[in-house]
Design a protein around this motif. Sequence first.
Motif, PDB file in Angstrom:
ATOM      1  N   GLU A 184      36.335  45.003  34.549  1.00  0.00           N
ATOM      2  CA  GLU A 184      36.646  43.645  35.004  1.00  0.00           C
ATOM      3  C   GLU A 184      38.092  43.549  35.473  1.00  0.00           C
ATOM      4  OE1 GLU A 184      33.571  40.865  32.416  1.00  0.00           O
ATOM      5  OE2 GLU A 184      35.542  41.322  31.595  1.00  0.00           O
ATOM      6  N   ARG A 185      39.014  44.142  34.706  1.00  0.00           N
ATOM      7  CA  ARG A 185      40.420  44.144  35.153  1.00  0.00           C
ATOM      8  C   ARG A 185      40.585  44.978  36.421  1.00  0.00           C
ATOM      9  NH1 ARG A 185      43.880  46.749  31.741  1.00  0.00           N
ATOM     10  NH2 ARG A 185      42.253  47.539  30.356  1.00  0.00           N
ATOM     11  N   ALA A 186      39.893  46.124  36.444  1.00  0.00           N
ATOM     12  CA  ALA A 186      40.013  47.019  37.599  1.00  0.00           C
ATOM     13  C   ALA A 186      39.487  46.366  38.871  1.00  0.00           C
ATOM     14  CB  ALA A 186      39.256  48.325  37.318  1.00  0.00           C
ATOM     15  N   ALA A 187      38.380  45.627  38.762  1.00  0.00           N
ATOM     16  CA  ALA A 187      37.810  44.965  39.937  1.00  0.00           C
ATOM     17  C   ALA A 187      38.749  43.891  40.468  1.00  0.00           C
ATOM     18  CB  ALA A 187      36.453  44.365  39.585  1.00  0.00           C
ATOM     19  N   GLN A 188      39.458  43.202  39.578  1.00  0.00           N
ATOM     20  CA  GLN A 188      40.422  42.201  40.036  1.00  0.00           C
ATOM     21  C   GLN A 188      41.554  42.855  40.824  1.00  0.00           C
ATOM     22  OE1 GLN A 188      41.496  38.991  37.101  1.00  0.00           O
ATOM     23  NE2 GLN A 188      40.160  40.161  35.747  1.00  0.00           N
ATOM     24  N   ILE A 189      41.977  44.030  40.368  1.00  0.00           N
ATOM     25  CA  ILE A 189      43.032  44.747  41.092  1.00  0.00           C
ATOM     26  C   ILE A 189      42.511  45.258  42.428  1.00  0.00           C
ATOM     27  CG2 ILE A 189      44.535  46.787  41.033  1.00  0.00           C
ATOM     28  CD1 ILE A 189      44.697  46.410  37.999  1.00  0.00           C
ATOM     29  N   LYS A 207      40.314  43.828  44.187  1.00  0.00           N
ATOM     30  CA  LYS A 207      40.182  42.644  45.044  1.00  0.00           C
ATOM     31  C   LYS A 207      41.542  42.179  45.564  1.00  0.00           C
ATOM     32  CE  LYS A 207      38.456  37.851  44.898  1.00  0.00           C
ATOM     33  NZ  LYS A 207      39.743  37.184  45.192  1.00  0.00           N
ATOM     34  N   ASP A 208      42.546  42.169  44.694  1.00  0.00           N
ATOM     35  CA  ASP A 208      43.892  41.709  45.061  1.00  0.00           C
ATOM     36  C   ASP A 208      44.917  42.758  44.633  1.00  0.00           C
ATOM     37  OD1 ASP A 208      43.173  39.055  46.034  1.00  0.00           O
ATOM     38  OD2 ASP A 208      42.649  38.629  43.948  1.00  0.00           O
ATOM     39  N   PRO A 209      45.012  43.871  45.353  1.00  0.00           N
ATOM     40  CA  PRO A 209      45.853  44.991  44.906  1.00  0.00           C
ATOM     41  C   PRO A 209      47.342  44.663  44.852  1.00  0.00           C
ATOM     42  CG  PRO A 209      45.039  45.365  47.145  1.00  0.00           C
ATOM     43  CD  PRO A 209      44.308  44.185  46.620  1.00  0.00           C
ATOM     44  N   HIS A 210      47.805  43.651  45.577  1.00  0.00           N
ATOM     45  CA  HIS A 210      49.240  43.341  45.600  1.00  0.00           C
ATOM     46  C   HIS A 210      49.660  42.411  44.465  1.00  0.00           C
ATOM     47  CE1 HIS A 210      49.436  45.338  49.430  1.00  0.00           C
ATOM     48  NE2 HIS A 210      48.559  44.509  49.968  1.00  0.00           N
ATOM     49  N   PHE A 211      48.706  41.912  43.685  1.00  0.00           N
ATOM     50  CA  PHE A 211      49.029  40.925  42.659  1.00  0.00           C
ATOM     51  C   PHE A 211      48.623  41.394  41.260  1.00  0.00           C
ATOM     52  CE2 PHE A 211      48.201  38.696  46.669  1.00  0.00           C
ATOM     53  CZ  PHE A 211      49.428  38.082  46.860  1.00  0.00           C
ATOM     54  N   ASP A 241      50.472  42.299  38.905  1.00  0.00           N
ATOM     55  CA  ASP A 241      51.372  41.803  37.857  1.00  0.00           C
ATOM     56  C   ASP A 241      50.852  40.529  37.213  1.00  0.00           C
ATOM     57  OD1 ASP A 241      53.520  43.626  37.639  1.00  0.00           O
ATOM     58  OD2 ASP A 241      54.294  42.968  39.576  1.00  0.00           O
ATOM     59  N   SER A 242      50.066  39.766  37.961  1.00  0.00           N
ATOM     60  CA  SER A 242      49.604  38.470  37.449  1.00  0.00           C
ATOM     61  C   SER A 242      48.230  38.548  36.791  1.00  0.00           C
ATOM     62  CB  SER A 242      49.552  37.456  38.603  1.00  0.00           C
ATOM     63  OG  SER A 242      48.642  37.883  39.606  1.00  0.00           O
ATOM     64  N   ILE A 243      47.647  39.726  36.718  1.00  0.00           N
ATOM     65  CA  ILE A 243      46.310  39.873  36.136  1.00  0.00           C
ATOM     66  C   ILE A 243      46.439  40.074  34.627  1.00  0.00           C
ATOM     67  CG2 ILE A 243      44.250  41.334  36.069  1.00  0.00           C
ATOM     68  CD1 ILE A 243      44.698  41.897  39.029  1.00  0.00           C
ATOM     69  N   PRO A 244      45.795  39.255  33.828  1.00  0.00           N
ATOM     70  CA  PRO A 244      45.916  39.375  32.369  1.00  0.00           C
ATOM     71  C   PRO A 244      45.366  40.709  31.861  1.00  0.00           C
ATOM     72  CG  PRO A 244      44.943  37.259  33.003  1.00  0.00           C
ATOM     73  CD  PRO A 244      44.962  38.109  34.224  1.00  0.00           C
ATOM     74  N   GLY A 245      46.049  41.247  30.853  1.00  0.00           N
ATOM     75  CA  GLY A 245      45.554  42.446  30.183  1.00  0.00           C
ATOM     76  C   GLY A 245      46.061  43.753  30.749  1.00  0.00           C
ATOM     77  N   VAL A 246      46.759  43.742  31.872  1.00  0.00           N
ATOM     78  CA  VAL A 246      47.292  44.966  32.446  1.00  0.00           C
ATOM     79  C   VAL A 246      48.556  45.361  31.690  1.00  0.00           C
ATOM     80  CG1 VAL A 246      48.159  46.107  34.525  1.00  0.00           C
ATOM     81  CG2 VAL A 246      46.349  44.381  34.701  1.00  0.00           C
ATOM     82  N   THR A 247      48.591  46.548  31.107  1.00  0.00           N
ATOM     83  CA  THR A 247      49.713  46.978  30.284  1.00  0.00           C
ATOM     84  C   THR A 247      50.902  47.390  31.146  1.00  0.00           C
ATOM     85  OG1 THR A 247      49.028  49.301  30.224  1.00  0.00           O
ATOM     86  CG2 THR A 247      48.071  47.818  28.568  1.00  0.00           C
TER      87      THR A 247
END
Length: 620
Positions: free
Chosen positions: A70-75, A77-81, A83-89
């Motif tokens: 789920e986190r990976a798919a968000q990245i 989808k929006d690879p430039h953002f 930093d704003s995705i929750p849970g990314v270490t």
Amino acid sequence: MEERKASLGLTRRVHSGRSAEEALKGVDLNRNIEALIENPLSHLTPEQLQRDVRDFARLKGLHEHLELLERAAQIAKDPHFFDSIPGVTDREKEALRDERHRSFRQPRALYLTIVICSIGAAVQGWDQTGSNGANLNWPEAFGLNTERTSNDFWILGLVNAAPYIAASLIGCWLSHPLNYYLGRRGVVFVAAWFCFFSVLGSACTQTWVELFICRLLLGIGMGTKAATIPVLAAESSPASIRGSLVMGWQLWVAFGIFLGFTANLALYQIGDIAWRLQFGSAFIPAVPLIIGIYFCPESPRWYIKKRRYHDAFKSLRRLRNTPLQAARDLYYIHAQVCLEELMLGDGDITSAEGKEQYTSSGRYANRFIQLFTIARIRRATLASSVVMIAQQMCGINVVAFYSSTLFTDANASERSALLVSWGFGLINFAFAWPAVRSIDRYGRRNLLLFTFPHMAWTLLAAGFSFYIPDESPAHLGMITFFIYLFAAFYSPGEGPVPFTYSAEAFPLFHREVGMSLAVSINLFWAAVLTVVYPKLSDALTPTGAIGFFAGLNMIAFLMIFLWVPETKQRTLEELDYIFAVPTRKHMHYQVTKVIPYCFKRYILRRDVELEQLYRFSSDY
């Protein structure tokens, strides 16, 4: 701006509430009139993306990695953002930043794969030049009369061409079924054994027929290896440095050529068995290839093609710095492959109710036919064929195969001819290194367009240098100088680009057969040149023959300018959008935009901007 989005069908797909697969039906990978490069995930709402990821994890047996996906798919989808995705270490954020700023900071398994692929390329190069020095002795050992008026001279050309005949007609086409059953690593392993035993057999032959057969077997190994190793490297590499890593094929082919010339020079004075050792020495790099390929990860895209997603994820985890990057690439590749299957099929067409439909049981013959019938794939076929045949048109292999004979024609002694050939191999290898950086920075197309005119004039100058009186020291010196200069321009351009370009141009389900065709074209014309060049040189004189190839360089320049689009720094799946642009639109852009820009910028010295052909949906 919203009107522009609506005209492209983007707004409709964002708010339609449909699934990702249904949204993809609005994309046409056969006729991309707008030259728009799209991320297939960018138009999904967060709810759609979350639902699709859950379905993906459930259907592919990856439910234990759902949170990561789920986190990976968000990245994705929006690879430039990210930093704003929750849970990314913090460690994951650092790794994602490194993709841009420290792109060569990659895991050991990726570099191991590239090193083994490079060894495979060195095998190819050494195999090519083993006959170069041996040509001075083996015909005499078998009682052949190699005077140019003798029919035995055709035998010399036929034996030299044997590997390329077998590679183009048999080896390349075996790579597709072998890849289907054995995977990329298995094909390389089998090909390495062919290259190992055939060169040892060549060293032990007693007739030219036996030598011819051994070299045919060598060609089978060369063909399957050449059609597979660049694909393995391309499918394993991240997009930002794919060109630099895949071009290792040609870089280390050049190194293998240099090693072959070194072996020829070191062994030529041994005596009657010198030519046998020159042939047989090529077994040396095949040994680490046979052993090393076992330790490389298999291509993740091959696993995805076989619907083995769990194995693909394991492979990507070895090839990327973090599990998050591996999961992101897995899901992004999956999304693009779904689009490919939807628009291009996986290779099998059936007709139902007057409409063409694509089934899941692709067949080899249909995939080959689709190289010419499906518009997106046909454009990739055209472009890869152009860059491949241009490698033979430029004349490099005439020098690589016949340099010893060429310099002997320039009145060099046997030792001098081998020494000058050794220098050619060194130049070819040394000047390939700049392309490691420039191929992804400046692009494949730009490197070709810059180097081809220079190859033309250097060959022309080398040909005219034959008119210098034979007794003058400048005769051999000037010929050598311009041949070396020719090699210096070839090595960072037409040297690394063809195999890199062809390995990335085709969609996943057509990649093996597309690469097989491209390599077959390259090696077939290499075989033709090997057989024909001695007679061509005799008919036209060395000056006329070299001048002929200088003219072919300019024809190749025009073909590349009109028909070869740029592929740098795009994922393999994003290239679907590049090759979806109609050929006429690409040609029209080059003639009506690029030529006027170059005239104003470089002739009139005006400060003008070039209108870009390709645009990204994220720009709207």
